[in-house]
Scaffold this motif. Sequence first.
Motif, PDB file in Angstrom:
ATOM      1  N   ALA A  64       0.855  -1.190   0.000  1.00 44.45           N
ATOM      2  CA  ALA A  64       0.000   0.000   0.000  1.00 44.45           C
ATOM      3  C   ALA A  64       0.890   1.238   0.000  1.00 44.45           C
ATOM      4  CB  ALA A  64      -0.908   0.003   1.233  1.00 44.45           C
ATOM      5  N   PRO A  65       0.357   2.404  -0.409  1.00 44.19           N
ATOM      6  CA  PRO A  65       1.165   3.632  -0.393  1.00 44.19           C
ATOM      7  C   PRO A  65       1.749   3.941   0.982  1.00 44.19           C
ATOM      8  CG  PRO A  65      -0.804   3.967  -1.700  1.00 44.19           C
ATOM      9  CD  PRO A  65      -0.954   2.621  -1.059  1.00 44.19           C
ATOM     10  N   ALA A  66       1.032   3.607   2.048  1.00 40.81           N
ATOM     11  CA  ALA A  66       1.551   3.874   3.391  1.00 40.81           C
ATOM     12  C   ALA A  66       2.838   3.099   3.653  1.00 40.81           C
ATOM     13  CB  ALA A  66       0.494   3.518   4.438  1.00 40.81           C
ATOM     14  N   ASP A  67       2.944   1.890   3.091  1.00 40.73           N
ATOM     15  CA  ASP A  67       4.166   1.096   3.263  1.00 40.73           C
ATOM     16  C   ASP A  67       5.343   1.772   2.579  1.00 40.73           C
ATOM     17  OD1 ASP A  67       2.546  -0.780   4.493  1.00 40.73           O
ATOM     18  OD2 ASP A  67       2.328  -2.005   2.685  1.00 40.73           O
ATOM     19  N   SER A  68       5.100   2.277   1.380  1.00 40.23           N
ATOM     20  CA  SER A  68       6.145   2.960   0.624  1.00 40.23           C
ATOM     21  C   SER A  68       6.610   4.214   1.358  1.00 40.23           C
ATOM     22  CB  SER A  68       5.624   3.317  -0.770  1.00 40.23           C
ATOM     23  OG  SER A  68       6.560   4.062  -1.496  1.00 40.23           O
ATOM     24  N   LEU A  69       5.649   5.001   1.856  1.00 37.81           N
ATOM     25  CA  LEU A  69       6.000   6.225   2.566  1.00 37.81           C
ATOM     26  C   LEU A  69       6.753   5.916   3.852  1.00 37.81           C
ATOM     27  CD1 LEU A  69       5.790   9.285   2.543  1.00 37.81           C
ATOM     28  CD2 LEU A  69       3.568   9.089   3.661  1.00 37.81           C
ATOM     29  N   SER A  70       6.348   4.871   4.555  1.00 38.43           N
ATOM     30  CA  SER A  70       7.042   4.483   5.797  1.00 38.43           C
ATOM     31  C   SER A  70       8.495   4.093   5.528  1.00 38.43           C
ATOM     32  CB  SER A  70       6.315   3.318   6.467  1.00 38.43           C
ATOM     33  OG  SER A  70       5.018   3.710   6.871  1.00 38.43           O
TER      34      SER A  70
ATOM     35  N   ARG B 134       6.723  18.536   3.165  1.00 38.85           N
ATOM     36  CA  ARG B 134       5.891  17.546   3.848  1.00 38.85           C
ATOM     37  C   ARG B 134       6.488  16.149   3.704  1.00 38.85           C
ATOM     38  NH1 ARG B 134      -0.467  17.345   2.577  1.00 38.85           N
ATOM     39  NH2 ARG B 134       0.253  16.637   0.536  1.00 38.85           N
ATOM     40  N   ALA B 135       7.037  15.852   2.538  1.00 36.56           N
ATOM     41  CA  ALA B 135       7.685  14.556   2.340  1.00 36.56           C
ATOM     42  C   ALA B 135       8.902  14.408   3.257  1.00 36.56           C
ATOM     43  CB  ALA B 135       8.102  14.401   0.881  1.00 36.56           C
ATOM     44  N   LEU B 136       9.666  15.500   3.401  1.00 33.59           N
ATOM     45  CA  LEU B 136      10.843  15.452   4.276  1.00 33.59           C
ATOM     46  C   LEU B 136      10.422  15.293   5.733  1.00 33.59           C
ATOM     47  CD1 LEU B 136      13.040  18.246   2.661  1.00 33.59           C
ATOM     48  CD2 LEU B 136      13.255  15.767   2.384  1.00 33.59           C
ATOM     49  N   LEU B 137       9.310  15.911   6.093  1.00 32.26           N
ATOM     50  CA  LEU B 137       8.800  15.781   7.455  1.00 32.26           C
ATOM     51  C   LEU B 137       8.492  14.317   7.778  1.00 32.26           C
ATOM     52  CD1 LEU B 137       7.929  17.549   9.941  1.00 32.26           C
ATOM     53  CD2 LEU B 137       5.631  17.524   8.966  1.00 32.26           C
ATOM     54  N   GLN B 138       8.165  13.561   6.745  1.00 32.73           N
ATOM     55  CA  GLN B 138       7.868  12.138   6.907  1.00 32.73           C
ATOM     56  C   GLN B 138       9.105  11.280   6.639  1.00 32.73           C
ATOM     57  OE1 GLN B 138       4.532  11.623   4.261  1.00 32.73           O
ATOM     58  NE2 GLN B 138       3.223  12.996   5.429  1.00 32.73           N
ATOM     59  N   ASN B 139      10.288  11.933   6.684  1.00 30.02           N
ATOM     60  CA  ASN B 139      11.580  11.253   6.559  1.00 30.02           C
ATOM     61  C   ASN B 139      11.789  10.601   5.201  1.00 30.02           C
ATOM     62  OD1 ASN B 139      12.401  11.827   9.293  1.00 30.02           O
ATOM     63  ND2 ASN B 139      10.946  10.245   9.955  1.00 30.02           N
ATOM     64  N   ALA B 140      11.296  11.226   4.152  1.00 32.00           N
ATOM     65  CA  ALA B 140      11.505  10.685   2.813  1.00 32.00           C
ATOM     66  C   ALA B 140      12.962  10.844   2.395  1.00 32.00           C
ATOM     67  CB  ALA B 140      10.602  11.390   1.812  1.00 32.00           C
ATOM     68  N   SER B 141      13.532   9.786   1.843  1.00 30.69           N
ATOM     69  CA  SER B 141      14.891   9.836   1.298  1.00 30.69           C
ATOM     70  C   SER B 141      14.895   9.630  -0.208  1.00 30.69           C
ATOM     71  CB  SER B 141      15.766   8.775   1.966  1.00 30.69           C
ATOM     72  OG  SER B 141      15.190   7.481   1.817  1.00 30.69           O
ATOM     73  N   VAL B 142      13.735   9.240  -0.757  1.00 34.41           N
ATOM     74  CA  VAL B 142      13.536   9.151  -2.215  1.00 34.41           C
ATOM     75  C   VAL B 142      12.241   9.890  -2.530  1.00 34.41           C
ATOM     76  CG1 VAL B 142      13.152   7.655  -4.204  1.00 34.41           C
ATOM     77  CG2 VAL B 142      14.673   6.894  -2.369  1.00 34.41           C
ATOM     78  N   ILE B 143      12.316  10.899  -3.388  1.00 33.84           N
ATOM     79  CA  ILE B 143      11.137  11.692  -3.747  1.00 33.84           C
ATOM     80  C   ILE B 143      10.891  11.566  -5.244  1.00 33.84           C
ATOM     81  CG2 ILE B 143      10.118  14.001  -3.839  1.00 33.84           C
ATOM     82  CD1 ILE B 143      11.678  14.731  -1.363  1.00 33.84           C
ATOM     83  N   ILE B 144       9.686  11.133  -5.607  1.00 35.19           N
ATOM     84  CA  ILE B 144       9.279  11.023  -7.002  1.00 35.19           C
ATOM     85  C   ILE B 144       8.497  12.284  -7.353  1.00 35.19           C
ATOM     86  CG2 ILE B 144       8.022   9.648  -8.699  1.00 35.19           C
ATOM     87  CD1 ILE B 144       8.142   7.360  -6.503  1.00 35.19           C
TER      88      ILE B 144
END
Length: 501
Positions: free
Chosen positions: A75-81, A156-166
């Motif tokens: 699910a998208p939540a898994d990818s974001l996590s 917002r993506a960085l706030l969620q600790n994203a290290s890969v941004i599409i």
Amino acid sequence: MPNAAYKLEMRGICKQFDQNVVLKGVDFCVRPGEIHALIGENGAGKSTLMNILGGVLPADAGEIRLDGQPVRFAAPADSLSAGVAFIHQELNLVNDLAIYENMFIGRELKKGWRLDAAEMCRRSREVFERIGLDIDPRRMVRELDASYKQIVEIARALLQNASVIIMDEPTTSLTEVEIARVFDMMRTLSAQGVSIVFISHKLKEVLTVCDCYTVLRDGQMVAHGDTRGATTEQLAYFMVGHEVSARRALEKRKFGRVVLEAKDVGCEPWFRHISFSVRAGEVLGFTGLLGDGRSELFQVLFGALGRCEGVVEVEGEPVRIPSTTRALELGIGYVPRNRKENGIVKDLSILENGSLVTLGRFRRGPLLDRAAIAGAFEKQKAGLHIKMGRASDLITSLSGGNQQKVVLAKWLTAGPKVLIFDNPTQGVDVGAKEEIYDIILRLADEGVAIVILSSEAQEIIRLCDRALVMYHGAIAGELQRSQMSETVMMHMATSGEPAAV
């Protein structure tokens, strides 16, 4: 074998929908801090590949690794996590909320039973400081221009600790200044080790901001490499598999009588004192910067926005155009800039979308002659080379370029005297772009008066016999075909003054 040098590895990814094989063993790898372009024609498989990475779709075969470790996203939540954030072309921000509220939407912080606005603002500022953004998180999102909305999505993506941004077509609706702002932000993130996947049809932008590229064609990876030394011509060749013509049609066409003329028309606050005419068989361009009023001008002339002052004539006769129905009766057609919002109806089929404008002419008493409707669309399908399955399939089953052709089909069936194209190739790939250009020029050869609204100087140069450059709701000047250049048009669009040519 996994490669420790890669942040992201997608190996042997396969995906099939019924009998349609969309991805055929695709490899796609991104290093830490790399800005990596993923390019290809509409329908090449880019969106499917990224939807698999984003947890929207499962892969039929292949594996994904992050930092060398295998991952699987249900699910998208898994990818974001796992640190993968997908910023879509249609931004997911709520205009009527403050920035900090958008930053934490769905994950609000609380202090007891109340929302902790102070802490959400503090954490938002921390992320903003990281990327050098000086903005008050309490501001309403509606007050931001398009580029700052993009940057808030990134934050917002960085706030969620994203290290890969599409980033999917992030510059489609941005001005040159706004594009530069987003590119600066991307470079800042790259320097901090964040990997970025940049999806775009704008090959100049790919060469400007990206470190390397991967090209998909027909569901396969056909090329990848470093952007240094690459050219737009090479990338276009990889995308379509053959040379793409960039020449302008120089044939001199014979123009007929004036079909549409505006005399000193105005509609505040968008435009004022506009006068122009377009003849049968002529391609007239309107260009400038976003927000210059050209789209509003032709929405008014198409009866979609409101009444204007001044005089409008069709074939020499003064007319009033209070509605789009009246515009259609007068032989005026309009292909809007935002296909997804204004050009198609997502819940209708391909055939229904391709027939909406002309249903009235296929009535047989109280019923519709469905055979005649299908026959008329089939003719346009063949002429426009629309790649599709069944006519009963949803319009959303088609690639962006083919959706645009369906929008064209509904207007061509109507047989307009004047056809207005508002950014006709927005969001379509280089191959579909050339096909649409050929269609436009063919219509002009057949005597249709064509108006092209575009911010892309090369598009105006490629297609138009004359061009009018707008500045803050007024016409800054007119250019004949021999006078057109990017430099001249940019000068006029930014200064409001005619250029010496």
